[in-house]
Write an enzyme that holds these catalytic residues in place. Sequence first.
Site, PDB file in Angstrom:
ATOM      1  N   MET A   6       0.850  -1.194   0.000  1.00 55.11           N
ATOM      2  CA  MET A   6       0.000   0.000   0.000  1.00 55.11           C
ATOM      3  C   MET A   6       0.891   1.252   0.000  1.00 55.11           C
ATOM      4  SD  MET A   6      -3.425  -0.974   2.036  1.00 55.11           S
ATOM      5  CE  MET A   6      -2.865  -0.718   3.693  1.00 55.11           C
ATOM      6  N   HIS A   8       8.968   1.233   3.535  1.00 53.83           N
ATOM      7  CA  HIS A   8      10.045   1.274   4.536  1.00 53.83           C
ATOM      8  C   HIS A   8      10.927   0.050   4.325  1.00 53.83           C
ATOM      9  CE1 HIS A   8       7.571  -1.719   6.476  1.00 53.83           C
ATOM     10  NE2 HIS A   8       6.562  -0.867   6.559  1.00 53.83           N
ATOM     11  N   HIS A  44       9.261  -3.327   3.657  1.00 55.20           N
ATOM     12  CA  HIS A  44       8.832  -3.580   2.272  1.00 55.20           C
ATOM     13  C   HIS A  44      10.048  -3.884   1.392  1.00 55.20           C
ATOM     14  CE1 HIS A  44       5.506  -0.682   3.481  1.00 55.20           C
ATOM     15  NE2 HIS A  44       4.813  -1.703   3.047  1.00 55.20           N
ATOM     16  N   GLY A  73       4.811 -10.121   4.118  1.00 52.60           N
ATOM     17  CA  GLY A  73       5.529 -10.039   5.394  1.00 52.60           C
ATOM     18  C   GLY A  73       4.825 -10.844   6.483  1.00 52.60           C
ATOM     19  N   ASP A 104       2.173  -9.285   9.270  1.00 52.36           N
ATOM     20  CA  ASP A 104       0.735  -9.505   9.072  1.00 52.36           C
ATOM     21  C   ASP A 104       0.514 -11.012   8.961  1.00 52.36           C
ATOM     22  OD1 ASP A 104      -0.236  -6.682   8.805  1.00 52.36           O
ATOM     23  OD2 ASP A 104       1.263  -6.692   7.222  1.00 52.36           O
ATOM     24  N   GLN A 145      -2.879 -12.267   7.779  1.00 45.11           N
ATOM     25  CA  GLN A 145      -3.043 -11.980   6.344  1.00 45.11           C
ATOM     26  C   GLN A 145      -2.327 -13.041   5.497  1.00 45.11           C
ATOM     27  OE1 GLN A 145      -2.887  -7.976   4.322  1.00 45.11           O
ATOM     28  NE2 GLN A 145      -0.775  -8.561   3.974  1.00 45.11           N
TER      29      GLN A 145
HETATM   30  O1  PAF Z   1      -0.245  -5.825   3.517  1.00 47.93           O
HETATM   31  C1  PAF Z   1      -0.658  -4.896   2.780  1.00 47.93           C
HETATM   32  O2  PAF Z   1       0.011  -3.880   2.572  1.00 47.93           O
HETATM   33  C2  PAF Z   1      -2.034  -5.015   2.127  1.00 47.93           C
HETATM   34  O3  PAF Z   1      -2.934  -5.651   2.959  1.00 47.93           O
HETATM   35  C3  PAF Z   1      -1.992  -5.684   0.744  1.00 47.93           C
HETATM   36  C4  PAF Z   1      -1.522  -7.127   0.833  1.00 47.93           C
HETATM   37  C5  PAF Z   1      -1.079  -4.903  -0.181  1.00 47.93           C
HETATM   38  C6  PAF Z   1      -3.392  -5.706   0.134  1.00 47.93           C
HETATM   39  O4  PAF Z   1      -3.897  -4.424  -0.023  1.00 47.93           O
END
Ligand code: PAF
Length: 281
Positions: free
Chosen positions: A30, A34, A37, A147, A150, A153
């Site tokens: 998103m 940093h 990422h 990552g 999360d 996720q």
């Molecule tokens: O982890 C994130 O930055 C977001 O949830 C993602 C995976 C880019 C989906 O919008």
Amino acid sequence: MELIKTISQMKKISSKWKKEGQKIAFVPTMGFLHEGHLALVRKARELGDKLVVSIFVNPLQFGPKEDFRDYPRDLERDLSLLEKEETDVVFAPSAEEMYSPDFQTYVEVTKLTQNLCGAFRPGHFKGVTTVVLKLFNIVKPDIAIFGEKDYQQLQVIKQMVKDLNLDVEIVGHPTVREKDGLAMSSRNTYLSSLERNSALCLYKALLLAEKLVKEGEKNPQKIKKQLENFIHGFPFTKVQYIELVDPQTLEPVKIIDKPVLCALAVYVGKARLIDNKIINP
Ligand code: PAF
């Protein structure tokens, strides 16, 4: 490095690469990048022939009272960081490009999304899986990196890929931390310098949980209580959840007799921060 803003253009490039037999590695983000990422981006660079990074603040995964409007954005800075990492394509569509006015199709992983963040952010993971599946269809990656900060996720996306038979390998990358242990997050920018000191409570609480387990504590309730009291000692903090769950099912454990995931969500000022650690008894 090419900046692409339309779905049709992105699909054209990825189809061409596919025909050429190039392995596409993908890092969805998103933005407001940093070091966390960039570690994912470097891993992807290593694993693929072509590297695509998406930058899209996905409105679908934010609740009505969440920080969609305030979420930090700086495309110029992101582009210059990604250029240095030898990114081939940055895909940065607008919300209108991703969601037409008659958009009405969603993807939902039903069980893994029930607790932890899912319990406090209704619709969040439905927004994540929907956009990630769309991005996979557009970018056509062979491999995608997420990552472990999360953690839920990552598990949810792995489940979606398995359930829907998607041809993409999902790779998790260890959480990247500041020198003092704070997990890197774009939301850390919300912290004042005093709040930044308090934000360290998440990492310290995880270390405390590990210490308690290593000392033989098997009762998750007792650990949760101790962590709650510990975090309470840091100014500006408000615990949203502290959980000890099975690392695969994400269901709370009754006794700690095998590896367990300790996961936390804590408000520090207005910043909602999360962190986690797998603890081996
Ligand atoms: O982890 C994130 O930055 C977001 O949830 C993602 C995976 C880019 C989906 O919008």
